[in-house]
Design an enzyme around this catalytic site. Structure first.
Site: not given
Ligand code: G1P
Ligand code: ZN
Length: 543
Positions: A113-114, A277, A279, A281-282, A376
Site C-alpha cells: 500500500s502506502h 497511494d 496501490d 486505494d487511498r 477502498k
Molecule cells: C492503516 C490504516 C487503516 C487502513 C490500513 C490499510 O492500518 O490506519 O485505516 O485500513 O492501513 O490501508 P494500521 O496501520 O493503522 O493498522
Molecule cells: Zn493502499
C-alpha cells in the site's frame, strides 16, 4: 516441466495484519518466505484446484518476481485460470473489480500500500475472496495457523511467463489471461459517474492536479482524467509507476504529498487537487487553499452522492472505521439511514456491503469507497468529488463550509509515533486497559470523561466478535480520543492517537485544527503519558 514438492519449515512472523502480510522486501525475498506464505494461503482456502484467480500488484520492487512464483504455485495447485494485469500491475480497487466482474474465486494482491517500496523497503501480499474484498479474519487466522505447521510447498517448474503483452499463455494445464489493467476499471467508473458533466466542468476552465506519486494510479488517472474526461495534458503528475516510487512514501497525506499541498496552497492553485497511494486505494482531496480531511470527505460524499448517477437512488447506509471522525454519522442520522462503526481495516466493511446495509464507507486514513467494489478506491473518490463539483457548481471550500454550517464541524487529527519499541507501546496500551473502568467522571485538561472502553466489534451479519480494536475515550462535550497500535507497520510499533472535537452548526466553525484540538491533545497526554512511554516529545507524523 513438472510439479516439484519442496520440503520447508515454518517461518516466524507470517501473521497477516490489518491488510495482508507486510514485511521488509528482503525478508520476502529470503528462501521459502514467499512460497511458505503462498502455500499457506492456498491451503487455507481449501486449495486452488479448478479455480480462477486474479493476480496483480502495485509495481513495487519484487512485484515481477513474486508474480512468477505465485503463478507457478497456482499452476502446481491445479488452478484452472489466472487473470493477470499486464506487467503484473493492478491497482487494488481494479483487482477487486476484476474478481467480481469475471466471477473469479478470489485473487492475490501484491502491495504494501502506502509503505515505501524498494529492495530496502517494504513488500506485501494479501488474498481477497470471491466478493472482491480482503479475506475475513476467519480466513487470515487459518492462513496464520498454516504458516506455523507447514512442511512442504508445491511449485511448477517452468519458464517465466512473459506478462508484458495482453493475451493468453499457459503454464502446465493452467490458462493465463493477461489483461489491460485499466480497461475494465475505467468502464466501471463510466457507469457510476456523469462523465459528460465532468467533461463540461473541465472544459469550462476548471483546473485540476492529480499526483500519482510514482505509483500504480498513474496509468489509471492518465486514461480516465486526461484521455476520457479531457483534463489538461499536464494534470496528472508523477504518472509512471516506479519500483521504488521515486524514493518517496506513496502516502497521500499533507506530509508525504507535500509538493501537491504546496501547489494547492499557492495563490494560483488549481481548483481541485488529489493524490492516491502506492496501490491506488487511498485518496487525498484538496481545493484551492483547503485540505479536506478524509473524515470530512466521507461525510461530504455521503451527503452529496446522489448527484452521481450511480448513487441517484440514495444510500442504504454509511459505515466508518471506529477511529474515523463521527461527521458521517451526522449525515446518516439526518438522512434517516443506517450508520455503522467498524474496526480499522477494510475487511470489516465487506459483510455490511455484501448484505446491502451500507453503500458508502470510509476510514480516516484516506480511504473511501462504495459497494461498487470491495476495497477502498482512490480514483473513485476523486471522480465522485468531481461529479459533485460539476453538479453543485461550487468550489471545494464552499461545499465544505456549507456542510459544516448544516451539520457542525468535527475537528480532527491523527498523531503517529512510529518505530516505538514494541514493549513500550504495548505497556502504554496495557496501562490504559487497566485504567478504563476508573476513567469515567475524571477530569483532564478541562474535559470530563464520559465513557472509556477497549472497542470490541460485533459483526451484525455473521455475528463474529473482534476484540481489542482500540482504546476509546469520549468526553461529555463530544470530544474523543482513540488510541491503537498499527497493524501494518514493519518496524517496532506505531502508536496512533486519534483526536476529535465537535462544534455544532452554531458553534465555532472557523478555528484552526491545532487550536480546536489543544485540550484534547492535553487530555491524551495526561491520560496516556505518551511522552514517557514513547520517549518522544512530539509525534513523528501528524495528519
Ligand atoms: C492503516 C490504516 C487503516 C487502513 C490500513 C490499510 O492500518 O490506519 O485505516 O485500513 O492501513 O490501508 P494500521 O496501520 O493503522 O493498522
Ligand atoms: Zn493502499
Amino acid at each position: 516441466m513438472s510439479v516439484i514438492t519442496v520440503q520447508t519449515t515454518p517461518i516466524e512472523g507470517q501473521k497477516p495484519g490489518t491488510s495482508g502480510l507486510r514485511k521488509k522486501t528482503r525478508i520476502f525475498m529470503q528462501p521459502h518466505f514467499l512460497e511458505n506464505f503462498v502455500q499457506s494461503i492456498i491451503d487455507a482456502i481449501g486449495g486452488v484446484q479448478g479455480k480462477t484467480l486474479v493476480l496483480g500488484g502495485d509495481g513495487r520492487y519484487f512485484n515481477d518476481r513474486a508474480a512468477q512464483v505465485i503463478l507457478r504455485m497456482c499452476a502446481a495447485g491445479g488452478a484452472a485460470k489466472m487473470i493477470v494485469g499486464r506487467n503484473a500491475l493492478l491497482s487494488t480497487p481494479a483487482a477487486s473489480n476484476l474478481i467480481r466482474k469475471r466471477a473469479a474465486d478470489g485473487g492475490f494482491i501484491m502491495s504494501a500500500s502506502h509503505n515505501p517500496g524498494g529492495e530496502n523497503e517494504d513488500f506485501g501480499l494479501k488474498f481477497n475472496g470471491a466478493n472482491g474484498g480482503p479475506a475475513p479474519e476467519s480466513v487470515t487466522d487459518r492462513i496464520f495457523v498454516r504458516t506455523q505447521d507447514i512442511t512442504e510447498y508445491r511449485i511448477f517448474e517452468g519458464q517465466d511467463i512473459d506478462l508484458s503483452r495482453i493475451g493468453t499463455a499457459t503454464l502446465g494445464g493452467m490458462e493465463i489471461d493477461i489483461v489491460d489493467p485499466v480497461a475494465d476499471y475505467a468502464t466501471l467508473m463510466e457507469q457510476l459517474f456523469d462523465f459528460g458533466a465532468i467533461r463540461d466542468l473541465l472544459s469550462s476552465g476548471f483546473t485540476l492536479r492529480f499526483d500519482a506519486m510514482h505509483a500504480v494510479t498513474g496509468p489509471y488517472a492518465t486514461e480516465i482524467l486526461q484521455n476520457r474526461l479531457g483534463a489538461a495534458r499536464d494534470s496528472v503528475v508523477n504518472a509512471t509507476p516506479l519500483p521504488d516510487f521515486g524514493g518517496g512514501h506513496p502516502d497521500p497525506n499533507p506530509v508525504w504529498a507535500k509538493d501537491l499541498m504546496d501547489v494547492m496552497m499557492a495563490k494560483d492553485a488549481p481548483d481541485f487537487g488529489a493524490a492516491s497511494d502506492g496501490d491506488g486505494d487511498r485518496n487525498m482531496i484538496l481545493g484551492r487553499g483547503i485540505y479536506v480531511t478524509p473524515s470530512d470527505s466521507l461525510a461530504v460524499l455521503a451527503a452529496n452522492a446522489h448527484h452521481a448517477p450511480g448513487y441517484a437512488a440514495g444510500l442504504s447506509g454509511v459505515a466508518r472505521s471506529m477511529p474515523t471522525s463521527r461527521a458521517a454519522d451526522l449525515v446518516a442520522k439526518k438522512a434517516g439511514i443506517g450508520s455503522y462503526e467498524t474496526p480499522t481495516g477494510w475487511k470489516f466493511f465487506g459483510n455490511l456491503l455484501d448484505a446491502g446495509r451500507v453503500t458508502l464507507c470510509g476510514e480516516e486514513s484516506a480511504g473511501t469507497g462504495s459497494d461498487h467494489v470491495r476495497e477502498k478506491d482512490g480514483l473513485w473518490a476523486v471522480l465522485l468529488w468531481l461529479n459533485i463539483l460539476a453538479a453543485r457548481k461550487q468550489s471545494v471550500q464552499q461545499i465544505l463550509q456549507d456542510h459544516w454550517s448544516e451539520y457542525g464541524r468535527n475537528y480532527y487529527s491523527r498523531h503517529d509515533y512510529e518505530a516505538v519499541p514494541s514493549d513500550k507501546a504495548n505497556a502504554l496500551i496495557e496501562r490504559l486497559r487497566a485504567m478504563l473502568n476508573d476513567l469515567p467522571g475524571q477530569e483532564c485538561a478541562g474535559l470530563t470523561v464520559e465513557a472509556a472502553d477497549d472497542f470490541a466489534y460485533h459483526d451484525p451479519i455473521d455475528e463474529s466478535v473482534s476484540k481489542h480494536q482500540g482504546i476509546r475515550i469520549s468526553f461529555t462535550d463530544g470530544s474523543r480520543i482513540v488510541m491503537r497500535l498499527s497493524g501494518t507497520g514493519t518496524e517496532g510499533a506505531t502508536l496512533r492517537v486519534y483526536l476529535e472535537r465537535y462544534q455544532p452548526a452554531d458553534g465555532r466553525l472557523d478555528m484552526s485544527v491545532d487550536e480546536a484540538l489543544l485540550p484534547v491533545i492535553q487530555a491524551a497526554e495526561e491520560i496516556a503519558q505518551i511522552r514517557q512511554h514513547t520517549d518522544r516529545d512530539k509525534p513523528d507524523v501528524t495528519t
